[in-house]
Scaffold this motif. Structure first.
Motif, PDB file in Angstrom:
ATOM      1  N   GLU A 271       0.832  -1.214   0.000  1.00 17.44           N
ATOM      2  CA  GLU A 271       0.000   0.000   0.000  1.00 17.44           C
ATOM      3  C   GLU A 271       0.862   1.258   0.000  1.00 17.44           C
ATOM      4  OE1 GLU A 271      -3.225   0.379  -0.442  1.00 17.44           O
ATOM      5  OE2 GLU A 271      -3.548  -1.787  -0.567  1.00 17.44           O
ATOM      6  N   GLN A 272       1.989   1.232   0.701  1.00 12.48           N
ATOM      7  CA  GLN A 272       2.894   2.377   0.714  1.00 12.48           C
ATOM      8  C   GLN A 272       3.691   2.470  -0.585  1.00 12.48           C
ATOM      9  OE1 GLN A 272       3.050   4.862   3.056  1.00 12.48           O
ATOM     10  NE2 GLN A 272       1.225   3.809   3.764  1.00 12.48           N
TER      11      GLN A 272
ATOM     12  N   LYS B 194       2.492   4.414  -3.656  1.00 16.65           N
ATOM     13  CA  LYS B 194       2.517   5.872  -3.599  1.00 16.65           C
ATOM     14  C   LYS B 194       3.845   6.455  -4.087  1.00 16.65           C
ATOM     15  CE  LYS B 194      -0.465   5.742   0.457  1.00 16.65           C
ATOM     16  NZ  LYS B 194      -0.515   6.019   1.908  1.00 16.65           N
ATOM     17  N   GLU B 195       4.843   5.596  -4.307  1.00 16.74           N
ATOM     18  CA  GLU B 195       6.176   6.056  -4.682  1.00 16.74           C
ATOM     19  C   GLU B 195       6.212   6.503  -6.147  1.00 16.74           C
ATOM     20  OE1 GLU B 195       8.465   6.512  -2.531  1.00 16.74           O
ATOM     21  OE2 GLU B 195       7.853   5.243  -0.851  1.00 16.74           O
TER      22      GLU B 195
ATOM     23  N   ARG C 132      13.221   2.548   2.912  1.00 16.01           N
ATOM     24  CA  ARG C 132      12.078   3.324   3.400  1.00 16.01           C
ATOM     25  C   ARG C 132      11.664   2.828   4.794  1.00 16.01           C
ATOM     26  NH1 ARG C 132      11.754   7.854   0.458  1.00 16.01           N
ATOM     27  NH2 ARG C 132      11.099   7.535  -1.680  1.00 16.01           N
TER      28      ARG C 132
ATOM     29  N   TYR D 169       8.812   2.473   6.147  1.00 19.26           N
ATOM     30  CA  TYR D 169       7.646   1.576   6.163  1.00 19.26           C
ATOM     31  C   TYR D 169       8.009   0.120   5.879  1.00 19.26           C
ATOM     32  CZ  TYR D 169       7.461   2.244   1.018  1.00 19.26           C
ATOM     33  OH  TYR D 169       7.735   2.309  -0.334  1.00 19.26           O
ATOM     34  N   ARG D 170       9.235  -0.145   5.466  1.00 20.21           N
ATOM     35  CA  ARG D 170       9.686  -1.519   5.208  1.00 20.21           C
ATOM     36  C   ARG D 170      10.359  -2.170   6.419  1.00 20.21           C
ATOM     37  NH1 ARG D 170      10.329  -3.123  -0.300  1.00 20.21           N
ATOM     38  NH2 ARG D 170       9.708  -1.498  -1.740  1.00 20.21           N
TER      39      ARG D 170
END
Length: 101
Positions: free
Chosen positions: A27-28, A31-32, A69, A71-72
């Motif tokens: 999901e994140q 957005k990249e 990142r 979020y990873r």
């Protein structure tokens, strides 16, 4: 542009945790700016085997930016507990139709 084919074999009892953590990352990722596409599939008749197909505009960006990142972090930290064996990663570079250099 490059495509990454990543095969996962998930430990018994870890399927839901695996999917939850990976879904949060996907999901994140979407957005990249350099993200192009991703697909996650379960191997037919093998509920703990998955293949992730993700395409990015630049290997340099993937290696130097995306893999780091925040979020990873939880995802990467959990992999030893989630997987029966190391991920199998294949990197594909397009050659047809002809890609300009």
């Amino acid at each position: 542009m490059e495509t990454y084919i990543i095969r996962f074999t998930v430990r018994p009892g870890q399927r839901e945790r695996f999917l939850g953590l990976l879904t949060a990352v996907l999901e994140q990722m979407r957005k990249e700016k350099t993200f192009i596409d991703a697909r996650l599939a379960q191997v037919a008749d093998k509920p703990n085997e998955f293949v992730l197909h993700e395409t990015w505009a630049s290997r340099e960006d993937v290696v130097n930016v995306q893999l780091n990142r925040p979020y990873r972090r939880d995802w990467h930290a959990a992999l030893p507990d989630l997987l029966e064996c190391e991920r199998d990663i294949t990197i594909l570079s397009p050659c047809w139709p002809a890609m300009s250099a």
